[in-house]
Design an enzyme around this catalytic site. Structure first.
Site, PDB file in Angstrom:
ATOM      1  N   GLU A  10      26.389 -59.995 -18.906  1.00  0.00           N
ATOM      2  CA  GLU A  10      26.867 -58.711 -18.371  1.00  0.00           C
ATOM      3  C   GLU A  10      27.926 -58.112 -19.276  1.00  0.00           C
ATOM      4  OE1 GLU A  10      29.528 -56.075 -15.829  1.00  0.00           O
ATOM      5  OE2 GLU A  10      30.007 -57.789 -17.079  1.00  0.00           O
ATOM      6  N   GLU A  11      28.794 -58.975 -19.781  1.00  0.00           N
ATOM      7  CA  GLU A  11      29.955 -58.504 -20.556  1.00  0.00           C
ATOM      8  C   GLU A  11      29.568 -57.918 -21.912  1.00  0.00           C
ATOM      9  OE1 GLU A  11      32.796 -58.130 -19.385  1.00  0.00           O
ATOM     10  OE2 GLU A  11      33.189 -59.592 -17.809  1.00  0.00           O
TER      11      GLU A  11
END
Ligand SMILES: [Zn+2]
Length: 350
Positions: free
Chosen positions: A204-205
């Site tokens: 996600e990051e």
């Protein structure tokens, strides 16, 4: 198990984007026996399914954390690194790190030249990450390699989760391990009315990558992301910059985005947003609404899948996001568990 213990175990486990294996071991151990199906997809997301029913609710919480990766090892045994995700330079210096080599964890520290030998103008400047390096105590590149560390080894910050006053906890990667803990706990407690796809997403990051592929494969009727958001209840931040507060309840998102004009983010589907508000009021928990600039969540990817998915976000307010010492409230986490259980056991807004 108390929520605190679960958050602590997840916070202290290691899993930078693309290298989330250790966190999955924890998640799987805690979900064992509580879900109907548990599988991984081709990209690496872990998917837990619970409940029957006609409709599918996808709930995403990301397991990856921001961190570093070995980019170069010099002849004297010092390691240069690249960032994985949005790591601010000013929080790196002096941190103790774990370098995850093929023979296990190697301890190190992020160094730079001492202030004593900096020139006057150097002292006033932010030391950027390209001026830093990792010292594992080795004297040569060969010694580093003998420890099992090589180009591409992932690096996490070593940080114990501790209790602060008033039920606040402080630790690394609470973005989004606190959300992961909440999702695990809600899955354990709930008897879902529909098919809940709880997805522990990867990467996600670095651009919502795991959510992008899993939304396509699951084909949900409604999507939710469980994440953390910026609390502004401390010095040196104006209330209008981040109006939500730690300890005042989970945050139901109205809109977010990475850029001016809320580009690249999510405008929560009005029906999903109102559904969450109604559920929070039904069970009488506090909640906060927010419009936030400067970041987004997995829901932004989920909503754009296939023909579009009505999507929303519920977050835990967190101080010092992406600092390796984030602060969240256990009361907010407990209230978010209750809200999710209620969502799993209620009709979907479709
Ligand atoms: Zn996050």
């Amino acid at each position: 198990m108390p929520l605190y213990e679960l958050i602590k175990e997840l916070s202290e486990s290691s899993g930078v984007a693309g290298f989330e294996g250790e966190v999955f071991d924890v998640v799987k151990r805690h979900l064992n026996g509580f879900v109907d199906e548990l599988y991984s997809d081709g990209f690496g997301n872990l998917i837990a399914v619970k409940g029957k029913g006609k409709y599918k609710l996808l709930v995403a919480a990301h397991v990856d954390e921001i961190g570093l990766i070995v980019k170069h090892i010099d002849d004297n045994g010092f390691i240069r690194f690249a960032k994985l995700g949005g790591v601010p330079d000013h929080v790196l210096l002096g941190q103790r790190v774990k370098v995850h080599g093929v023979k296990g964890v190697v301890r190190g520290v992020i160094g730079c030249k001492a202030i004593h030998v900096m020139k006057e103008d150097e002292r006033k400047q932010l030391v950027t990450y390209d001026k830093m390096f990792i010292d594992v105590g080795a004297r040569s590149k060969r010694e580093v390699e003998d420890l099992g560390v090589k180009l591409g080894s992932p690096i996490t910050i070593e940080k114990e989760l501790v209790m602060l006053g008033n039920g606040l906890v402080c630790g690394k990667s609470l973005d989004d391990r606190a959300g992961v803990a909440v999702l695990i706990e809600a899955l354990k407690r709930a008897s879902p009315r529909h098919k809940v796809y709880a997805v522990f997403t990867v990467q996600e990051e670095v651009g919502l990558r795991g959510a992008t592929v899993v939304a396509y494969s699951v084909k949900p009727d409604v999507g939710l992301a469980i994440d953390t958001t910026i609390a502004g209840d401390h010095p040196e931040i104006a209330v209008h910059e981040a109006p939500v507060k730690v300890g005042f309840g989970p945050v139901i998102l109205v809109a977010d985005g990475r850029r001016d004009g809320l580009g690249g983010g999510l405008i929560a589907h009005p029906k999903v947003r109102q559904w969450l508000v109604n559920l929070a009021e039904d069970i009488n928990i506090p909640y906060q609404l927010e419009v936030v600039e400067g970041g987004t969540t997995d829901a932004a990817a989920i909503q754009l899948s296939r023909q579009g998915v009505p999507a929303g976000v519920v977050s835990l307010p967190a101080r010092y996001l992406h600092s390796f010492s984030e602060v969240v409230s256990l009361a907010d986490a407990e209230n978010l568990v209750k809200l999710l259980v209620k969502a799993f056991e209620s009709d979907l807004p479709i």
